[in-house]
Scaffold this active site. Structure first.
Site, PDB file in Angstrom:
ATOM      1  N   ASP A  38      35.454  52.053  33.041  1.00 45.60           N
ATOM      2  CA  ASP A  38      36.240  52.295  34.256  1.00 45.60           C
ATOM      3  C   ASP A  38      37.324  53.358  34.008  1.00 45.60           C
ATOM      4  OD1 ASP A  38      36.764  51.105  36.998  1.00 45.60           O
ATOM      5  OD2 ASP A  38      38.758  50.863  36.138  1.00 45.60           O
ATOM      6  N   GLU A  83      32.878  56.421  33.814  1.00 45.09           N
ATOM      7  CA  GLU A  83      33.311  56.763  35.168  1.00 45.09           C
ATOM      8  C   GLU A  83      34.499  57.695  34.983  1.00 45.09           C
ATOM      9  OE1 GLU A  83      35.201  54.783  39.178  1.00 45.09           O
ATOM     10  OE2 GLU A  83      36.180  54.619  37.258  1.00 45.09           O
TER      11      GLU A  83
HETATM   12  C1  NOJ Z   1      37.200  52.263  39.593  1.00 44.18           C
HETATM   13  C2  NOJ Z   1      36.485  51.062  40.126  1.00 44.18           C
HETATM   14  O1  NOJ Z   1      35.173  51.417  40.430  1.00 44.18           O
HETATM   15  C3  NOJ Z   1      37.265  50.597  41.332  1.00 44.18           C
HETATM   16  O2  NOJ Z   1      36.595  49.588  42.026  1.00 44.18           O
HETATM   17  C4  NOJ Z   1      38.621  50.144  40.889  1.00 44.18           C
HETATM   18  O3  NOJ Z   1      39.399  49.842  42.029  1.00 44.18           O
HETATM   19  C5  NOJ Z   1      39.343  51.219  40.079  1.00 44.18           C
HETATM   20  N1  NOJ Z   1      38.499  51.871  39.133  1.00 44.18           N
HETATM   21  C6  NOJ Z   1      40.493  50.617  39.320  1.00 44.18           C
HETATM   22  O4  NOJ Z   1      40.028  49.816  38.273  1.00 44.18           O
END
Ligand code: NOJ
Length: 560
Positions: free
Chosen positions: A211, A272
């Protein structure tokens, strides 16, 4: 059946994202859980996927749908136990499905033991140094230390008094106030995450989704510098932003890679990271995480030129990265593709969502057709296909969630500017009728609309040309069609049609336009995302030609 021994299994895999709280509820508390996932292994198996990625299932008060983690090495009691996790993992492995878990390293939750300890400790203490605490500005420290913005709140700083702290300091959070950012300049934080990765890898987890991988390292040198908005990273000198994509972050992932490579097969990871393509290459390199999401199709309209541009760029980028390409149309943060494509491209989607769909009509049927055509196109591309739960049912975004039931901090914490992401997180419909359409016996934690009945797994199973059966067949065929990671474009007589083939003679043609397209002579049709029109007589360059007809918003696969 079991798992394949191929170390490169991940390069062209199909990975299905499960949002555990909305997948299947086994105990009637309205919240999906791990036993729910285990109970649906036959279904997952019927999809012919290679892996599942589970969004966070860790203990959490759900300030951000589980991306606010209280404990990285446990299961939320509302979702089960570690034993349930082990059972789920081993049963998925038995049917040949691998498992990714979501690692959230940028921030914990405010209920993490470390944060509670930090709040209770003195400024300058070791406990506070695991997070980013600072004195405020102003005569009495009453102003935030910098003007940094947060994704879910106006400021990235919250005064510690919000959680009972008594020392007049502020702490940093790039997301909700319940998500305090770790201080990644502290070796203790780095070591704790290595422990977490090892904890899951030792249990047999195959991969990790990381993440906000680009946010961990920040410029924390004193005095802290101001930055009042999120940077356009494409316009900056790489690596020099205060908050994102700093060069130092790569040291973290190099160390993680050493850990991943101690396993057989090596554990895999996907980043990500919202950074420009040349920077993404670093995260995706074999020395670091090995793969990164290409999010460009999330932004693309259903348009041949836009898709081709993104595909070409993605494939070249993967080559530079030494990784494989990744393709996705959807995830738990995005509007469902069927809805996106069913709207005119000129529609402001946030306004449309906020109005409950009142500002513009939605062509529901066309949206689903386009989404299926786009899905079959990405499945045929070299690289990985990521699918988000419900995409295989052709689900639309749920628009009518009453304001008092909205859960997303993107809405609640951000002046209610954007209704947020709950509309794609509504629990899945399994059956036509029954409490919560078979999701569970105790209702669903987000309200499901009536139209879910006809979009349920039960309603679509065995029905020719239903989205589910189109997906099932496509993914079953794909298993045997996957070829070397190469693609050749073929010229088409219509600029709205894209045609490519893979080295083994697998052809994919997508009609993005409004006219029918004749594909005579390419090969034998093996599957299509919707019914093909009857073969007919077509005029090609003035010559009457008999051939097959690809209707608008349809993809066909052929074997040459
Ligand atoms: C990316 C995640 O996909 C999302 O759902 C989340 O709110 C943020 N990162 C913070 O962790």
């Amino acid at each position: 059946m079991g798992l394949t021994l191929d170390k490169d299994w991940w390069r062209q895999a199909v990975i299905y994202q499960i949002y555990p709280r909305s997948f299947k509820d086994s105990n009637g508390d309205g919240l999906g859980d791990l036993k729910g996932v285990t109970s649906k292994i036959d279904y997952l198996s019927s999809l012919n996927i290679d892996a599942v990625w589970l969004s966070p299932f860790y203990p959490s008060a759900l300030a951000d749908g589980g991306y606010d983690v209280d404990d990285y090495r446990d299961v939320d009691p509302k979702l089960g136990t570690l034993d349930d996790f082990d059972e789920m993992l081993s049963k998925l492995h038995e049917v040949g499905i691998r498992v990714f878990v979501d690692i959230v390293p940028n921030h914990s939750s405010n209920l993490h033991e470390w944060f509670k300890e930090a709040i209770a400790s003195e400024p300058g203490s070791a406990a506070r140094n695991r997070y980013i605490f600072r004195d405020g500005k102003g005569a009495n420290g009453e102003l935030p230390p910098t003007n940094w913005p947060s994704h879910f709140a106006p400021s990235a700083w919250t005064h510690e008094s919000a959680y009972g702290g008594k020392h007049n300091q502020w702490y940093c959070h790039l997301f909700a106030p319940e998500q305090p950012d770790f201080n990644w300049d502290n070796r203790e934080v780095e070591e704790d995450f290595l422990k977490t990765l090892k904890f899951w890898a030792d249990r047999g987890v195959d991969g990790f989704r990381i993440d906000v991988a680009h946010a961990l390292k920040k410029d924390l040198s004193e005095p802290l510098k101001d930055q009042d908005r999120y940077p356009d990273l494409t316009n900056r000198k790489p690596g020099d932003n205060i908050l994102f994509d700093r060069d130092e972050v790569h040291e973290i992932y190099k160390e993680w890679r050493q850990l991943f490579n101690q396993y057989d097969p090596p554990r895999v990871a996907v980043a990500e990271a919202y950074v420009p393509a040349d920077r993404l290459a670093l995260y995706a390199s074999p020395e670091e995480l090995g793969q990164a999401f290409n999010f460009e199709l999330l932004e693309a309209n259903f348009n041949a030129h836009e898709f081709k541009t993104v595909i070409d760029r993605g494939i070249s980028a993967a080559k530079v990265q030494g990784s494989s390409s990744t393709w996705c149309l959807n995830n738990h943060d995005q509007m469902r593709p069927a809805t996106k494509y069913g709207l005119l491209t000129s529609v402001d989607r946030i306004r449309w969502k906020n109005s409950g769909g009142a500002t513009s009509p939605l062509d529901e049927e066309m949206g689903v057709r386009c989404a299926l055509a786009a899905s079959m196109l990405i499945m045929a591309l070299p690289g990985c296909t990521y699918i988000y739960q419900g995409e295989e049912l052709g689900l639309h975004e749920v628009l009518d969630i009453p304001e008092d039931q909205i859960q997303d901090p993107q809405y609640l914490r951000n002046h209610k500017v954007d209704k947020g992401r709950d509309g794609c997180r509504v629990p899945l419909p399994w059956t036509r009728s029954g409490t919560s359409f078979g999701f569970g016996t105790g209702g669903a934690h987000l309200p499901q609309p009536k139209w879910f009945a006809e979009k349920s797994v039960e309603a679509e199973s065995g029905v020719e040309n239903s989205p589910l059966e189109i997906f099932r067949k496509a993914l079953a065929l794909r298993k045997n069609l996957v070829a070397a990671e190469e693609l050749t474009w073929h010229k088409t007589s219509d600029a709205n049609v894209l045609h490519f083939s893979r080295p083994n003679g697998w052809h994919c043609i997508t009609n993005f336009g409004r006219n029918h397209y004749n594909f005579a002579g390419v090969g034998e049709v093996i599957h299509s995302s919707g019914p093909l029109a009857e073969a007919g007589i077509f005029l090609i360059h003035g010559v009457e030609t008999q051939g097959n007809d690809l209707p608008p918003a349809t993809t066909v696969w052929l074997r040459a």
